[in-house]
Enzyme design. Sequence first.
Site, short mmCIF file in Angstrom:
data_model
loop_
_atom_site.label_atom_id
_atom_site.label_comp_id
_atom_site.label_asym_id
_atom_site.label_seq_id
_atom_site.Cartn_x
_atom_site.Cartn_y
_atom_site.Cartn_z
N ARG A 27 -8.96 10.77 -3.40
CA ARG A 27 -9.06 10.76 -1.93
C ARG A 27 -9.12 12.19 -1.38
NH1 ARG A 27 -4.72 6.12 0.05
NH2 ARG A 27 -5.37 4.48 -1.40
N GLU B 8 -14.38 0.77 2.88
CA GLU B 8 -13.40 0.92 3.96
C GLU B 8 -13.34 2.39 4.39
OE1 GLU B 8 -9.23 0.62 2.97
OE2 GLU B 8 -8.71 -0.20 4.93
C1 LIG Z 1 -2.71 2.11 3.67
C2 LIG Z 1 -2.36 1.30 2.47
C3 LIG Z 1 -0.87 1.31 2.13
C4 LIG Z 1 -0.59 0.13 1.26
O1 LIG Z 1 -1.38 0.17 0.08
C5 LIG Z 1 -0.58 -0.23 -1.00
N1 LIG Z 1 -1.13 0.38 -2.20
C6 LIG Z 1 -1.49 1.68 -2.33
N2 LIG Z 1 -1.97 1.88 -3.58
C7 LIG Z 1 -1.91 0.67 -4.22
C8 LIG Z 1 -2.26 0.23 -5.52
N3 LIG Z 1 -2.77 1.09 -6.43
N4 LIG Z 1 -2.07 -1.07 -5.84
C9 LIG Z 1 -1.56 -1.92 -4.91
N5 LIG Z 1 -1.20 -1.58 -3.67
C10 LIG Z 1 -1.38 -0.28 -3.34
C11 LIG Z 1 0.81 0.26 -0.64
O2 LIG Z 1 1.77 -0.48 -1.32
C12 LIG Z 1 0.86 0.00 0.82
O3 LIG Z 1 1.23 -1.33 1.03
#
Ligand SMILES: CCC[C@H]1O[C@@H](n2cnc3c(N)ncnc32)[C@H](O)[C@@H]1O
Length: 481
Positions: A98, A169
């Site tokens: 990112r 996205e």
């Molecule tokens: C803006 C996004 C935040 C959310 O995005 C989830 N999140 C981030 N990276 C991963 C990943 N590699 N696998 C599953 N969920 C993921 C976080 O927990 C939070 O809820």
Amino acid sequence: MKLKSEKMTMEAFQAEREEVMRTWPTGQGVDFEDGVRYQLALPESKRFSSALAKAEREGKTLCQPRAGVALVDEHIKLLQFLEPSCDLLPSTIDAYTRLNHYEKAAEGVARSLAAGTSLLNGFPAVNHGLAECRRVVEALKKPVQVRHGTPDARLLGEITLAAGFTAYEGGGISYNIPYAKKVPLERSIRHWQYCDRLVGLYEERGVRINREPFGPLSGTLVPPFVSHCVAIIEGLLALEQGCKCITLGYGQAGNIVQDIAAIRSLRELGHEFFRAAGYEDYALSTVFHQWMGGFPENEAMAFSVIAWGSAMAALSGATKVIVKTPHEASGIPTKEANKQGLDATTQLLNMVREQVFPASPVVDLEVELIKREVRAVMAKVFELGNGDVAVGAVRAFEAGVLDVPFAPATCNAGKLMPVRDNEGAVRIFEVGRVPLPDDVLAYHKEKIAERAKAENRAPVFQMVVDDIYAISKSKLIGRPR
Ligand SMILES: CCC[C@H]1O[C@@H](n2cnc3c(N)ncnc32)[C@H](O)[C@@H]1O
């Protein structure tokens, strides 16, 4: 190059593309014509835009997890494990990618290989490159979307779209303000004009790629009108570059009336502003993000938050819901926890989808309030930009007209301060320099005064702090102890 709201010329795009494809070796193998051929050969069942259009026709709310791990085989196993429990698949990209730190992502891949487990917080698609990303797409039956948080997502887009991902996205505002500290807004908007132009070029060749601005922003008590303005601006910027399939998003706040009004007003305002800008030929859908703030550590309580977000997504009529997991309070979920979040969501979607939230004057009032707020701010954005929405957005953030609560970007004023009212709806505690009409501000003040009276305390910043922790402490409103 000066920022301007206009469709990138092919010359400008091609010239920039030369430079973009050189930023990492895996860019060398990416050919647009080959990408078009590969995309056109995908079965309809893998096309995000088709799944969204079908859900819109049927009035169905689709569910989608977030998920991403460092190594390709593990990422495929993870998505194959989740696939039967969801309608749409993600590939959540890691934090190094990112930030375009591909060399650090490469180290992360090497360390993950040595450790036999993922040591990155997402899928490093740029490092894996075109062929490996295609291996992911070919291992799956359902549409896959790139979910990330990248201010400069040009190379990531080139590789993943050529690899058969059918949804992308983000945006130049929504992937800067909540995600970056010092990236000039002008720069990230320019980079995303490139990403949108790329999606527009695929569209011109008959390949419809879904574009989803990142709705929730900082995900912490963001008033609906704030995230709506950013979503609408990024939708307009995407349409301008030839994108036709737009999903506008919103992060659950927790009050029933406000959340339902938020999705309804988002859809209606999307059409209002897109049509006012002269666009007719586009597909609009909405996405509801389950609560994006702090979660309870207790997994049973986390399931309640997930279930509540599922019910609200269905009742609001959102086209899609982004699902949380019972591991939210601790970090990246196991695949089992991720599946549990999806199963809890599916149970509620199935139990609620046949029910219609009754027409209600309070919902109508909230819809009108949000529309008045969005129109007031958007009018100022267009005025500041002399009609140019990209320039207007940059100047609006400089002036504090657009202001996202609790966002890290230094270009964000951070003067707007939200707080919940006595029923948990997000209201304006401090308006900063956001140009809301006086009677709207008076309404917010009145709603906050109701809570202050009920709590026998003056409206104070402590309420804001209490609200930020409330849901992780098993409440909605941060009542004094
Ligand atoms: C803006 C996004 C935040 C959310 O995005 C989830 N999140 C981030 N990276 C991963 C990943 N590699 N696998 C599953 N969920 C993921 C976080 O927990 C939070 O809820």
